[in-house]
Design a protein around this motif. Structure first.
Motif: not given
Ligand code: DON
Length: 351
Positions: A139-154, A203-211
């Motif tokens: 599950g999601p264990e991040m937040n929108p203020l670290v880069n993986p979460g921030a790029i996903t939020a964008t 790319m990684l966030m896309h591969a894992y389908e967050y993006i």
């Protein structure tokens, strides 16, 4: 689209207070603020600790002596010390306002489900944190203020084209700042030339389908949002908009719905200063956000928004002078929301 405010029923009372001049900051309170800002400026002006970020070459070239402090009050008064006009790039502070846009458009549940609202305990551009989040429960264990979460939020900001998405992002920042902001092209170019790690994260966030959309587009828009130029006064106005229910106290414009502000502040409290977020909250109680450009914003809900710009950073990536100055000023103004109005001395130990 701003939804109808639950606070609307208080408008007649607020209007009455304005009519009799009771919401205007008293001269005494303004003097107290000015005294606190002037004292912090004098105390930290010659502090030489920390170092400009240099992994983005344009940031290394910024004057390390730049130091400006601004505070914005409920009635839109701006109190300042030092240089509050020179712009630096907003960097990670932008993450707060993109998150605010997504919460406003899609509701707080979208961020919580897609990205998470938990601290990672790892550096802001950690890739391990993504792997770890997957491993511990999928599950999601991040937040929108670290880069993986921030790029996903964008990537979650809706729009048919990159230009449309950008118009929404910069429009949101403008509403919070109360003026038209622009991208610092030298920083954007410098960061675009050196952001291979963020491209990999996208790319990684896309591969894992967050993006779900084009990750290269999301990373480019993220890079652009980090390159927006702001001064200490802009940042303090942005912070004050969060301090006063999403309404910009200088322009009177509602930037996000009042009901969405607590979600934004909660993530700032959890993860605003990265690895040092807990330490920061322990000493100040203030939701805050730092950027590697040297800015920090902090919010004392219902009291003030404050910002400091000073480029040299500590090992966690947070401005040294900004942390110290905000801590002193907030203590002098009883800004800690957990302090319940009780004056708190500035601790003499720790940072
Ligand atoms: O992603 C990056 O590397 C930058 N554009 C933003 C990093 C940042 O500001 C982290 N902050 N403390």
């Amino acid at each position: 689209m701003i939804t109808e405010q639950p606070t609307r029923r208080f408008v007649p009372i607020a209007a009455l207070l304005v009519a009799v001049g009771l919401t205007t900051l008293s001269v005494g309170a303004q003097t107290t603020m000015q005294t606190a800002l002037t004292a912090a400026y004098a105390k930290y002006k010659d502090l030489k600790e920390g170092k400009n970020a240099d992994y983005i070459p344009a940031l290394a070239a910024v004057d390390p002596n730049l130091f400006g402090i601004a505070i914005v009050t409920a009635d839109g008064k701006v109190v300042t010390a030092g240089d509050v006009k020179t712009e630096v790039s907003i960097q990670s502070i932008s993450k707060v306002f993109t998150m605010a846009r997504v919460i406003q458009d899609d509701g707080p549940g979208a961020i919580e489900r897609t990205i998470g609202v938990d601290a990672t305990g790892m550096r802001f551009n950690s890739i391990v944190s993504v792997e770890f989040a997957k491993k511990i429960g999928g599950g999601p264990e991040m937040n929108p203020l670290v880069n993986p979460g921030a790029i996903t939020a964008t990537s979650m900001v809706q729009g048919a084209s990159a230009d449309e998405v950008w118009a929404k992002i910069i429009g949101t920042y403008n509403d919070f700042a109360g003026r038209g902001l622009s991208v610092m092209q030298d920083v954007y170019k410098s960061e675009s030339d050196t952001n291979q790690r963020n491209q990999a994260i996208g790319m990684l966030m896309h591969a894992y389908e967050y993006i779900k959309s084009d990750p290269a587009r999301a990373t480019d828009l993220y890079t652009r949002q980090c390159s927006v130029g702001v001064n200490a006064k802009d940042l303090a106005t942005m912070a004050a908009t969060l301090a006063f229910g999403g309404r910009n106290p200088v322009t009177g414009k509602q930037a996000i719905a009042t009901e969405n502000v607590p979600y934004v502040l909660a993530v700032m409290a959890t993860a605003g200063l990265y690895d040092d977020s807990g330490k920061w909250l322990y000493h100040t109680g203030l939701p805050a956000k730092s950027g590697v450009g040297g800015g920090i914003i902090a919010v004392s809900p219902g009291k003030f928004g404050i910002a400091v710009v000073s480029p040299p950073l500590d090992d966690a990536g947070n401005s040294v002078r900004a942390q110290r100055a905000i801590r002193d000023i907030s203590a002098a103004l009883n800004g800690n929301p957990y302090g319940a109005g009780v004056p708190r001395p500035v601790a003499t130990s720790g940072r």
